[in-house]
Write a protein that holds these residues in place. Structure first.
Motif, mmCIF file in Angstrom:
data_model
loop_
_atom_site.group_PDB
_atom_site.id
_atom_site.type_symbol
_atom_site.label_atom_id
_atom_site.label_comp_id
_atom_site.label_asym_id
_atom_site.label_seq_id
_atom_site.Cartn_x
_atom_site.Cartn_y
_atom_site.Cartn_z
ATOM 1 N N HIS A 1 0.846 -1.186 0.000
ATOM 2 C CA HIS A 1 0.000 0.000 0.000
ATOM 3 C C HIS A 1 0.883 1.239 0.000
ATOM 4 N N ASP A 2 0.591 2.152 -0.917
ATOM 5 C CA ASP A 2 1.351 3.411 -1.011
ATOM 6 C C ASP A 2 2.851 3.170 -1.111
ATOM 7 N N LEU A 3 3.249 2.092 -1.813
ATOM 8 C CA LEU A 3 4.650 1.744 -2.071
ATOM 9 C C LEU A 3 5.435 1.444 -0.795
ATOM 10 N N GLU A 4 4.723 1.188 0.310
ATOM 11 C CA GLU A 4 5.404 0.911 1.565
ATOM 12 C C GLU A 4 5.353 -0.574 1.869
ATOM 13 N N VAL A 5 6.362 -1.079 2.566
ATOM 14 C CA VAL A 5 6.401 -2.462 3.021
ATOM 15 C C VAL A 5 6.687 -2.452 4.511
ATOM 16 N N GLU A 6 6.284 -3.558 5.190
ATOM 17 C CA GLU A 6 6.453 -3.617 6.633
ATOM 18 C C GLU A 6 7.922 -3.548 7.028
ATOM 19 N N ASN A 7 8.778 -4.208 6.267
ATOM 20 C CA ASN A 7 10.210 -4.207 6.565
ATOM 21 C C ASN A 7 10.944 -3.670 5.347
ATOM 22 N N PRO A 8 11.350 -2.386 5.352
ATOM 23 C CA PRO A 8 11.980 -1.802 4.167
ATOM 24 C C PRO A 8 13.195 -2.564 3.682
ATOM 25 N N SER A 9 13.925 -3.227 4.582
ATOM 26 C CA SER A 9 15.117 -3.959 4.168
ATOM 27 C C SER A 9 14.767 -5.158 3.293
#
Length: 275
Positions: A140-148
């Motif tokens: 959602h909105d190009l976000e992920v729970e763990n950016p790494s």
């Protein structure tokens, strides 16, 4: 803004042929909705300036005996799912040129349609077995729970459209289905069905599967036949199944006992550090 609008925002679903569309799973999801429901064409984006015709070639068709050249273009549909719910859909070959201008034009049309939420669909080849559910990654909105752990690398037009839509304050969701790479390039109804199911969850809808369930069984049977023809492929798929099952077990453990899952991760990290 009405209460009905708050509960059911106007949604635009977008899918693009080409690099983002392994086995045509994403665009076939849009085509399925257009075919199964009351749909009408409401907007177009001209092909001029966006396509390399040696890549996205015009097609010669014959209607009533007369030849006609069909040029690549973007089509927007209004799809009535029920008397109280409608969605919009965009389908096109991925443009070859001027992506930012193309996305600006797409978002201008979305704004004209009073769209609040843009959902892009994609499909990709991956190391996964055909005998298990199709993985569908959701962001959602190009976000992920763990950016790494998020993807980095080349992107296609869906990601660019997501990014520009977010900058213009649209809500965005991206759905990507993973398809076993050993099954070839033919249509993958199992992935199309998985995208539609996950899309329905996101939108609070249940889509009519039509013939997709029967087509999925045929597709799975054909994929299984490949294993009977190659012991090496059968062993490879068995390995994928073990990995998939282990990952599922880890997810269930994490959901049931987060503390235990965190401890397992810590032990694994300590083990790797000591290698």
């Amino acid at each position: 803004m009405s209460e009905e609008r708050d509960e059911h925002p106007n949604v635009l679903i977008a899918a693009f042929e080409g690099w983002n569309d392994a086995c045509q799973a994403a665009t076939n999801a849009v085509r399925h909705l257009v075919d199964r429901y009351d749909a009408r064409e409401i907007r177009h984006i001209s092909c001029d300036g966006y396509y390399d015709y040696q890549v996205s070639r015009p097609m010669l068709c014959r209607a009533l005996g007369s030849p006609r050249i069909i040029w690549p273009q973007t089509t927007f549909y209004e799809i009535t799912i029920s008397p109280t719910r409608r969605i919009f859909a965009q389908i096109a070959p991925e443009p070859n040129y001027r992506w930012r201008e193309y996305c600006r034009q797409s978002l201008h049309i979305a704004d004209e349609l009073d769209v609040d939420h843009i959902v892009t669909l994609g499909s990709m080849f991956a190391n996964c077995p055909h005998t298990r559910p199709v993985p569908v990654d959701v962001s959602h909105d190009l976000e992920v729970e763990n950016p790494s752990e998020g993807y980095t690398g080349p992107v296609g037009i869906p990601t660019v459209l997501d990014d520009m839509a977010r900058e213009q304050s649209f809500d965005t969701t991206s759905l990507w289905a993973s398809i076993p790479q050993y099954t070839g390039n033919d249509d993958c109804p199992k992935a199309t069905l998985a995208l539609l199911d996950r899309l329905g969850e996101e939108l609070g809808l249940t889509f009519d599967p039509g013939d997709l369930e029967a087509e999925t069984r045929v597709w799975e049977a054909k994929a299984s036949m490949l294993l009977h023809c190659s012991d090496q492929l059968a062993e490879y798929v068995h390995h994928l199944e073990r990995d998939w099952d282990a990952a599922e077990e880890a997810r269930r453990t994490a959901a049931a006992n987060p503390a235990q899952a965190e401890q397992l991760v810590k032990e694994a990290e300590d083990f790797l550090k000591n290698l």
